[in-house]
Every structure is written in C-alpha cells, then in structure tokens.
Write an enzyme that holds these catalytic residues in place. Structure first.
Site, PDB file in Angstrom:
ATOM      1  N   ARG A   1      -8.370   0.340  -3.944  1.00  0.00           N
ATOM      2  CA  ARG A   1      -8.309   1.592  -3.184  1.00  0.00           C
ATOM      3  C   ARG A   1      -8.229   2.757  -4.149  1.00  0.00           C
ATOM      4  O   ARG A   1      -7.567   2.673  -5.184  1.00  0.00           O
ATOM      5  CB  ARG A   1      -7.056   1.622  -2.296  1.00  0.00           C
TER       6      ARG A   1
ATOM      7  N   TYR B   1     -15.217  -1.425  -1.415  1.00  0.00           N
ATOM      8  CA  TYR B   1     -13.960  -2.171  -1.528  1.00  0.00           C
ATOM      9  C   TYR B   1     -13.181  -2.114  -0.200  1.00  0.00           C
ATOM     10  O   TYR B   1     -13.084  -1.051   0.433  1.00  0.00           O
ATOM     11  CB  TYR B   1     -13.093  -1.615  -2.672  1.00  0.00           C
TER      12      TYR B   1
ATOM     13  N   LYS C   1      -6.701   0.500   6.593  1.00  0.00           N
ATOM     14  CA  LYS C   1      -5.805   1.592   6.200  1.00  0.00           C
ATOM     15  C   LYS C   1      -6.207   2.911   6.861  1.00  0.00           C
ATOM     16  O   LYS C   1      -5.361   3.712   7.245  1.00  0.00           O
ATOM     17  CB  LYS C   1      -5.789   1.750   4.687  1.00  0.00           C
TER      18      LYS C   1
ATOM     19  N   HIS D   1       3.353   0.432   8.029  1.00  0.00           N
ATOM     20  CA  HIS D   1       2.880  -0.501   7.002  1.00  0.00           C
ATOM     21  C   HIS D   1       3.886  -1.654   6.921  1.00  0.00           C
ATOM     22  O   HIS D   1       4.661  -1.758   5.976  1.00  0.00           O
ATOM     23  CB  HIS D   1       2.791   0.269   5.673  1.00  0.00           C
TER      24      HIS D   1
ATOM     25  N   SER E   1       3.369  -2.240  -2.029  1.00  0.00           N
ATOM     26  CA  SER E   1       2.499  -3.299  -2.561  1.00  0.00           C
ATOM     27  C   SER E   1       3.228  -4.073  -3.661  1.00  0.00           C
ATOM     28  O   SER E   1       4.095  -3.529  -4.333  1.00  0.00           O
ATOM     29  CB  SER E   1       1.231  -2.709  -3.158  1.00  0.00           C
TER      30      SER E   1
ATOM     31  N   CYS F   1       5.341  -6.391  -3.478  1.00  0.00           N
ATOM     32  CA  CYS F   1       6.734  -6.761  -3.218  1.00  0.00           C
ATOM     33  C   CYS F   1       6.826  -7.941  -2.260  1.00  0.00           C
ATOM     34  O   CYS F   1       7.896  -8.240  -1.742  1.00  0.00           O
ATOM     35  CB  CYS F   1       7.521  -5.571  -2.689  1.00  0.00           C
TER      36      CYS F   1
ATOM     37  N   ASP G   1       0.714  -7.011   7.427  1.00  0.00           N
ATOM     38  CA  ASP G   1       0.486  -5.717   6.755  1.00  0.00           C
ATOM     39  C   ASP G   1       0.740  -4.503   7.633  1.00  0.00           C
ATOM     40  O   ASP G   1       1.195  -3.482   7.135  1.00  0.00           O
ATOM     41  CB  ASP G   1      -0.957  -5.680   6.229  1.00  0.00           C
TER      42      ASP G   1
ATOM     43  N   ARG H   1      -9.102 -10.729  -3.909  1.00  0.00           N
ATOM     44  CA  ARG H   1      -8.597 -10.842  -2.541  1.00  0.00           C
ATOM     45  C   ARG H   1      -9.180 -12.035  -1.797  1.00  0.00           C
ATOM     46  O   ARG H   1     -10.259 -12.531  -2.137  1.00  0.00           O
ATOM     47  CB  ARG H   1      -8.996  -9.577  -1.753  1.00  0.00           C
TER      48      ARG H   1
HETATM   49  C1  OXD Z   1      -2.606  -2.474   0.413  1.00  0.00           C
HETATM   50  C2  OXD Z   1      -3.252  -3.576   1.148  1.00  0.00           C
HETATM   51  O1  OXD Z   1      -3.198  -1.955  -0.533  1.00  0.00           O
HETATM   52  O2  OXD Z   1      -2.653  -4.077   2.112  1.00  0.00           O
HETATM   53  O3  OXD Z   1      -1.481  -2.084   0.803  1.00  0.00           O
HETATM   54  O4  OXD Z   1      -4.378  -3.974   0.789  1.00  0.00           O
HETATM   55 MN    MN Z   2      -0.904  -3.007   2.720  1.00  0.00          MN
END
Ligand code: OXD
Ligand code: MN
Length: 586
Positions: free
Chosen positions: A67, A195, A204, A224, A246, A248, A273, A364
């Site tokens: 991102r 991406y 997002k 989130h 992220s 964590c 997520d 991913r």
């Molecule tokens: C992030 C994802 O970047 O979930 O938070 O991909």
């Molecule tokens: Mn995320």
C-alpha cells in the site's frame, strides 16, 4: 433510460476508452475463463495441481508490492474534514490530478465491471460497491474477498445505491500512482497500482475509508478489527472484536488454535481485518465481517503460528509474490521448512541465500474465508454477532501490561485513541520507537480523527449492553530482550480472563491505567511460566506511564481544538492517578 450504474459505466468508458466492456457475473465459468486468460498472458502461473489444486501465483512488478500511503488522499471540500493524519486534496484538485492518468488508459484493453456486496448477502448491514477495473487479477481477487457478481447486481437494480470505484493499472507507474477517496460523493479513483490494498477497492478504500465516513453519519462503526468467537465448555460463544496495527498478529489471533482446547475453550473466526458494527434491536453491538476472504501476509505463517490458515490455503488460493519450489509449491521465510531445492524467488529468479528473502516480506495469500477450519458457523449471520469485548493492542516492549480492562466506555475510547506500536529495527533502524496509531485506523480513517474519537464517545451511551473495552500487549520483553509471554495459542488464556470479567467471575486489581488480573485470576495451568514473570507481565510502572501520558498529550496537539474534551480530561485523570501512585510510593 439507462440506470445510474449504466450511466457511470458509460462515463468511465468515455474517459478511459476501453476496447471492450465485460460485466462480471461472478460465476465459476467466468472465473475459470479469467484465470485461463491470466495464465495465457503469463500474469499468473498454476501451482502444483496435486498438492495445491486450483492455486495460482501472481508476481507483481517490484515497484508495486505494498500500500502506498504517501499517494493515498482523502478529498473533501474542507481540509479540516480530512484532518491532520490524512493526505488531503480538494475534490476538484484530486480529479484534476488523476483524470489525465485515467484518460485513454484502457485503450486496447478490456474494462471489467465488477459489482460486489460487502457483508453477508442478506444482511441489512451489508453495502454494495461496483469496481471498474482493467485488471482480471483484481476481479479474480475481488471474487474471493467479497461477494461479487449477480447477487450484487440484483441488489443495485435501478438504484444509485452503490459505491463506485474506478481502477486502472495505467502502466503501473509509481510516478502516476494515486488512491483518491471522495467521501462526500462516496467515490473512489485508484490509478497506477495493481497491489491488493490499493487496487481491491472493496477492502481498505470502501470497507474502511469510505465506510468510516458513512458510519459516522449513519450511526454505526467501520473498524480495522478482527472478529472472533470464544466458545466456553458449556458451548456458549462470546464474541470479541480486536484492533491491532499491522504486524501485530490480527489474523493469527482470529484463527487461533486454543491452548485451552482440552478445557473446552475454542476460538472461532468471524473476520480477520475489518468489522462493521451496528447497534442491534436487542441493544447489543452487532458486528459483521464485510469481507469474504483473507488477504494475509505469508511470511511467518506456519503450522505453529496459524495452522488453520495453513490448512485453508491448500486449495483455491491466489498467492502473490511468494517464492515457489521446484515442485511448484509456495514457500516463504518462516513457513517452517528449509528452503526447498530449485527455489524460485518472488521476482521469478533462481534463489540463493545471498539474494535476501525469497518471498517478498509483504507477500500475500488471498483465500476464501469459508476454507478455514476455524470459520464460525455464524460468520454470515445477517444480524451479525453480538460483541461483548473490544480489544485494543500494540507492540510495546516494556510499557503496557499483558492485559488491562478500561474503567468505562469513555476511558476505553481514550485507551484506543492512545494506541501505539513500537517499530522494529527492520523498518526504521530505531528499535522501540512508538508510532501512534489510534484504534489501528491511522491509515484508514476517512475523516478527521478528532471527529472519529467524538463518534466513538457518542456511540457508547447509545448501546444498551456496551462491550467492555480491554487492552492487550503480547510483546512485553524482559531486561535481556526476551519475550515474557509465549503468545499464539496461549493468548486464549487472556481471552478467557476477559470472558470471566464479562461474566463477573474473575477478580481484578485496580491500577492507575485500568484493571489488571488479580493474582490467580489468569488461567495459567499447563503453562511453564514463573510467578515473577507473571508479575512482570502485569507490572504498571508509574514513571514510564507518566512519560507516556505526556507523549500522548503531545500527539493529541495535532488535533487542536477539534479534539473532544473528554479525551483531554481522560488524559488529565490518568496523570492525576499516576501522580497519586508515585506520591503514595514515596
Ligand atoms: C493492511 C492489510 O495493510 O490488512 O492492514 O492488508
Ligand atoms: Mn489490515
């Protein structure tokens, strides 16, 4: 008469000039056709048909692997409505910047129109979006991540009740890459990147940035957060939602194999997520997962850290930027096996150790949620699941105890607003620098975060049975830098304490920051952990916390007068409580 959707598609086609327009129905047959086309064009390759049936690898352009927050904008008429934590442009400037990039960008290409539902198909809380894109990889991924196709089209009908998102690869040029949100007209424009986080506009862009804006004006919450259900020995399931920045371990917690399974405690996954939460008719906070799949980070995922996802991604999965073995099986650092023979790295070149990681660190998997053995039987309930606990967390080496409970909803909002996570040497060079990330929403809140805190404050009193709010920290270390808590499946012990608090069974000790488990109230049987380690995990150091309170006060200054008075007064009350503790200790 054309419908609002047809009009927008015509308008987008006039701008981007595709050779052909394909309306996607989301069917198996269509998906097979797209995958065959992607293979024909060399954009994906098929993995081992026996060990990973219907799995594919996509290798992205090395300039397009994550991102890009620096070119992500919230375009509101007033700059203050985007707030100090977002990049801002006026809607006119945002469009003027991107329109020339969109112009003719689909010449010689096909435009796909992909309607999708975010949330369970029949839920009143679900919302519909339509993504226009010139990338079949995006369509194939959206089909996993959302309910894409005919059902969404039926829901739209002749209405204008959908969030339009226009995406064009436009040469995948980092110089001409923008992710633009126009929340006032609920529109998304994304150019120059394929991406996931930039290009799968349901994720997002819609489910967090646009949805958070909608949620504030409509009285709900777009967060989130993972959603999990903790089953107790009687079979009763209690649902919890958790926000961590992220890296964590949100996905791992949501899909955890419980260390207390023999005692009857199991974890069920609702989402990993994003959570959309509404006040239900029964006065509980009801959460749905707007997504239909997991778009997870591969490196570090293995049979210990997340056995459920490892099982899930053995079929019908799209991998992006992982390495592959000579046997055409996916491989990444931390998968739990040594690099296999004939390893090809994420760039498609033969790998050798001096080349660095074989899989990109942000590689991913995109996998349907229903494929996880841990998926909850209620994950598609139209009314959502009732949330009894909200959990905030971050990576703090020394400051935050393993778990504490907030004093009230308002104090809990303050705890979320002060969330921070320490950077690692790998990302900044400086270890242990806390990065502020309120509610893990810094990159995803589609409006001024001061107003977002206000929205949180206002929601609490409207919920008849509000969730308790907790904070956790799995990452506390001892003086030698060793983690004090084993984490992963053992984290269920902390969830069980929360459940016991909700049920009024567990004792707690009051500290200036909130309530920590009273001695003996955490279930630790079967875990080799000494009393002093448990004490250290729960220690609240008044001096460290005073410094933290000052740092948060400083962070809050960026919001100026827009910061709700309640947040300021919670920080003052914390400082007073800390002061009283240090004075008492003297
Ligand atoms: C992030 C994802 O970047 O979930 O938070 O991909
Ligand atoms: Mn995320």
């Amino acid at each position: 008469m054309s419908t609002p959707l047809e009009k927008w598609v015509e308008e987008s086609a006039r701008l981007t000039q595709p050779d052909k327009i394909v309306w996607c129905d989301g069917s198996e047959e269509e998906n097979s056709r797209f995958l065959a086309g992607l293979m024909h064009d060399g954009i994906i390759t098929e993995l081992n048909e026996t060990t990973y049936p219907r799995c594919y690898l996509n290798r992205r352009n090395p300039n397009d692997v994550a991102r890009t927050e620096s070119v992500t904008f919230i375009c509101t008429s007033k700059k203050d409505d985007a707030g100090p934590t977002n990049n801002w442009m006026s809607p006119a400037d945002g469009k003027a910047r991107v329109r020339p990039i969109l112009e003719d960008s689909m010449k010689g290409r096909t435009m796909f129109v992909a309607p999708y539902i975010l949330g369970p198909q029949n839920s009143p809380y679900s919302r519909v979006g339509v993504e226009i894109t010139d990338s079949r990889y995006v369509v194939a991924s959206m089909r996993i991540m959302s309910r894409m196709g005919k059902a969404a089209m039926d829901r739209i009908g002749n209405s204008d009740n959908f969030v339009p998102g226009l995406h064009a690869l436009a040469g995948v040029n980092p110089e001409r890459r923008f992710v633009m949100h126009f929340p006032e007209e609920k529109l998304i424009w994304s150019v120059g990147s394929g991406y996931g986080g930039n290009a799968l506009l349901g994720k997002k862009c819609f489910a967090l940035r646009i949805a958070s804006w909608m949620a504030r004006s409509e009285g709900w919450m777009a967060e989130h957060m993972l959603i999990l259900g903790l089953e107790d020995p009687s079979g009763k399931v209690t649902y919890m939602a958790a926000a961590f920045p992220s890296a964590c371990g949100k996905t791992n917690l949501a899909m955890m194999v419980s260390a207390l399974e023999s005692q009857g405690y199991r974890v069920w996954t609702v989402g990993d997520d994003i959570a959309w939460m509404h006040i239900g008719a029964d006065g509980t906070l009801r959460a749905i997962n707007p997504e239909n799949g997991f778009f997870g980070v591969a490196p570090g995922t293995n049979a210990q850290t997340n056995p459920n996802v490892m099982a899930a991604l053995r079929h019908d999965t799209i991998f992006t930027n992982v390495a592959i073995s000579g046997a055409r099986e996916p491989w990444w650092e931390g998968i739990g096996t040594p690099p296999p023979p004939g390893l090809i790295d994420w760039k498609g070149e033969p790998w050798s150790p001096e080349k660095g990681p074989a899989a990109h660190p942000n590689s991913r998997y995109t996998v349907p949620a229903r494929q996880s053995p841990s998926i909850s039987a209620h994950w598609e309930d139209p009314e959502g699941v009732p949330i009894s606990a909200i959990i905030f967390g971050g990576r703090r080496e020394r400051l935050a105890p393993l778990v504490y409970e907030s004093r009230s909803w308002q104090h809990g909002v303050f705890v979320g607003a002060t969330m921070a996570s320490e950077t690692t040497a790998a990302t900044t060079g400086a270890v242990g620098v806390p990065r502020r990330d309120p509610m893990a929403m810094i990159p995803f809140c589609g409006y001024n975060m001061a107003d977002y805190f206000q929205h949180w404050l206002e929601m609490g009193p409207k919920i008849k049975h509000p969730p308790k709010i907790f904070h956790v920290n799995w990452f506390r270390k001892d003086a030698s830098g060793k983690f004090l808590w084993p984490g992963y499946g053992e984290n269920v012990r902390v969830l069980k304490w929360m459940l016991d608090r909700i049920e009024g069974r567990a004792a707690a000790t009051e500290t200036p920051i909130g309530f920590v488990p009273a001695p003996g109230s955490l279930t630790l049987d079967g875990l080799a952990i000494s009393r002093p380690v448990v004490d250290e995990l729960q220690r609240v150091d008044a001096h460290d916390w005073s410094a933290e309170a000052e740092a948060t006060a400083k962070f809050f200054e960026i919001f100026g007068d827009r910061l709700p008075a309640e947040i300021r007064s919670e920080n003052k009350a914390l400082q007073d409580r800390l002061h009283r503790t240090t004075v008492a200790a003297k």
